[in-house]
Scaffold this motif. Structure first.
Motif, PDB file in Angstrom:
ATOM      1  N   ASP A 199      -5.279  -7.672  29.820  1.00 11.90           N
ATOM      2  CA  ASP A 199      -3.765  -6.722  28.886  1.00 11.90           C
ATOM      3  C   ASP A 199      -2.636  -7.052  29.895  1.00 11.90           C
ATOM      4  O   ASP A 199      -2.623  -7.083  30.866  1.00 11.90           O
ATOM      5  N   LEU A 200      -1.768  -7.425  29.015  1.00  8.90           N
ATOM      6  CA  LEU A 200      -0.494  -7.662  29.694  1.00  8.90           C
ATOM      7  C   LEU A 200       0.621  -7.364  28.636  1.00  8.90           C
ATOM      8  O   LEU A 200       1.856  -7.497  28.541  1.00  8.90           O
ATOM      9  N   THR A 201       0.290  -5.776  28.050  1.00  8.83           N
ATOM     10  CA  THR A 201       1.448  -5.374  27.962  1.00  8.83           C
ATOM     11  C   THR A 201       2.588  -5.168  28.415  1.00  8.83           C
ATOM     12  O   THR A 201       3.668  -5.336  27.821  1.00  8.83           O
ATOM     13  N   ASN A 222      -5.465 -11.336  24.970  1.00 15.22           N
ATOM     14  CA  ASN A 222      -6.278  -9.767  25.157  1.00 15.22           C
ATOM     15  C   ASN A 222      -7.939  -9.981  24.573  1.00 15.22           C
ATOM     16  O   ASN A 222      -8.655  -9.962  25.100  1.00 15.22           O
ATOM     17  N   ASP A 249       4.180 -10.695  21.259  1.00 17.47           N
ATOM     18  CA  ASP A 249       3.251  -9.862  21.356  1.00 17.47           C
ATOM     19  C   ASP A 249       1.881 -10.644  20.166  1.00 17.47           C
ATOM     20  O   ASP A 249       0.735 -10.021  21.040  1.00 17.47           O
ATOM     21  N   LYS A 256       0.715 -11.683  23.526  1.00 18.23           N
ATOM     22  CA  LYS A 256      -0.562 -10.927  24.479  1.00 18.23           C
ATOM     23  C   LYS A 256      -1.953 -10.411  23.787  1.00 18.23           C
ATOM     24  O   LYS A 256      -2.823 -10.907  24.581  1.00 18.23           O
TER      25      LYS A 256
END
Length: 87
Positions: A59-61, A53, A46, A49
């Motif tokens: 956005d690599l959610t 971002n 996280d 990410k």
């Protein structure tokens, strides 16, 4: 339109990646001389990410891993491309 980014990851993040067990094991394999290219992946945290971002707005959610490779030897200047499109 092509856009170039530099210094996307902090030194802390780069050190985290370089010291990840999968990265170190793959580096040992490529340095052994058996293979000149080693493909592998590591989990996308996280924190990574959020940093990606924040720096480039990507956005690599829903992405769970980072595809990586070690290459032994010189390579020509190039632009990395993914097997899949980044979403």
């Amino acid at each position: 339109m092509v856009q170039f980014y530099s210094n996307v990851l902090s030194n802390i993040t780069l050190n985290y990646i370089l010291n990840h067990e999968e990265v170190k094991n793959a580096k040992i394999q490529v340095e052994s001389g058996i293979n000149h290219v080693i493909y592998f992946s590591i989990p996308l945290t996280d924190e990574l990410k959020k940093e990606i971002n924040k720096t480039i707005g990507l956005d690599l959610t829903h992405v769970k891993t980072i595809p990586m490779r070690w290459i032994k030897g010189d390579t020509e200047p190039h632009i990395d491309k993914s097997v899949n499109e980044f979403i």
